[in-house]
Design a protein around this motif. Structure first.
Motif, PDB file in Angstrom:
ATOM      1  N   GLY A  15       0.786  -1.228   0.000  1.00 41.57           N
ATOM      2  CA  GLY A  15       0.000   0.000   0.000  1.00 41.57           C
ATOM      3  C   GLY A  15       0.815   1.274   0.000  1.00 41.57           C
ATOM      4  O   GLY A  15       0.301   2.337   0.331  1.00 41.57           O
ATOM      5  N   THR A  17       1.965   3.268  -2.348  1.00 39.72           N
ATOM      6  CA  THR A  17       1.462   4.350  -3.195  1.00 39.72           C
ATOM      7  C   THR A  17       0.121   4.863  -2.692  1.00 39.72           C
ATOM      8  O   THR A  17      -0.074   6.071  -2.511  1.00 39.72           O
ATOM      9  N   THR A  18      -0.796   3.974  -2.426  1.00 31.09           N
ATOM     10  CA  THR A  18      -2.137   4.380  -1.993  1.00 31.09           C
ATOM     11  C   THR A  18      -2.095   5.115  -0.659  1.00 31.09           C
ATOM     12  O   THR A  18      -2.667   6.205  -0.516  1.00 31.09           O
ATOM     13  N   ALA A  22      -2.486   9.302   0.369  1.00 33.92           N
ATOM     14  CA  ALA A  22      -3.363   9.752   1.459  1.00 33.92           C
ATOM     15  C   ALA A  22      -2.566  10.520   2.510  1.00 33.92           C
ATOM     16  O   ALA A  22      -3.036  11.547   3.032  1.00 33.92           O
ATOM     17  N   SER A  78       7.660   7.358  -1.734  1.00 31.15           N
ATOM     18  CA  SER A  78       7.433   5.923  -1.753  1.00 31.15           C
ATOM     19  C   SER A  78       8.564   5.265  -2.534  1.00 31.15           C
ATOM     20  O   SER A  78       8.853   5.661  -3.660  1.00 31.15           O
ATOM     21  N   ARG A 111      -4.462  -8.244  -3.075  1.00 28.11           N
ATOM     22  CA  ARG A 111      -4.294  -6.938  -3.710  1.00 28.11           C
ATOM     23  C   ARG A 111      -3.619  -7.047  -5.067  1.00 28.11           C
ATOM     24  O   ARG A 111      -3.996  -6.361  -6.011  1.00 28.11           O
ATOM     25  N   PRO A 155      -7.127   3.734   3.532  1.00 31.56           N
ATOM     26  CA  PRO A 155      -5.830   4.404   3.425  1.00 31.56           C
ATOM     27  C   PRO A 155      -5.729   5.665   4.287  1.00 31.56           C
ATOM     28  O   PRO A 155      -4.697   5.925   4.896  1.00 31.56           O
TER      29      PRO A 155
END
Length: 170
Positions: A15, A17-18, A22, A78, A111, A155
């Motif tokens: 996660g 990037t997601t 956020a 990231s 995912r 997120p």
């Protein structure tokens, strides 16, 4: 402290990037992904670079991208899941606010699904993820300022937990 507000590390599908997007939104700072930087440097998508040039060449290019990002980015950064494999990258992360996002293999497998854009995960996905975990998890733990579970929550909620943890971390 100079450098990024937070550097996100973790396995593919954790996660980064997601949650990173956020977190950047929550903090009011820009978001940057070194996979995008690798693609710009190489003139082709990061997975293509990995397939065409091999992992060794990819890691060198990725290291260059990470060094540039650490020097010039003040928002949320990231990193690709394997960026920590390069010793020079690990040295450059010393003193940064490094956030390890982690999720169990079931969550990551779900995912990623049958996403064919990840060359290092081709074949038996669960087996490949288990292999990556054995090699990378000790490095993630060694580098992390903060470690956060990135599963079964929105997120934004994960980003809020990271922001709170970073606020109490020097």
């Amino acid at each position: 402290m100079t450098g990024p507000a937070a550097v996100l590390i973790g396995l593919p599908g954790a996660g980064k990037t997601t949650v990173g997007l956020a977190l950047a939104d929550l903090l009011g700072v820009p978001f940057r992904d070194t996979d995008d930087d690798v693609a710009r440097l190489a003139g082709r998508p990061a997975p293509n670079v990995l397939r065409e040039r091999g992992e060794g060449a990819f890691r060198l290019l990725e290291h260059r991208a990470v060094v540039a990002a650490l020097a010039g980015h003040t928002g949320v950064l990231s990193l690709g899941g394997g960026a920590v494999l390069h010793a020079g990258t690990r040295l450059r992360l010393a003193g940064c606010r490094v956030v390890h996002l982690w999720a169990d293999l079931d969550t990551i497998t779900q995912r990623i699904g049958d996403d064919g854009s990840r060359p290092l995960l081709e074949g038996d996905l669960r087996h490949r993820l288990a292999q990556l975990t054995r090699v990378r998890l000790p490095l993630y733990r060694q580098l992390a300022t903060v470690s956060v579970r990135a599963e079964h929550r929105a997120p934004r909620e994960i980003a809020q937990e990271i922001a709170a943890a970073l606020a109490t971390t020097p």
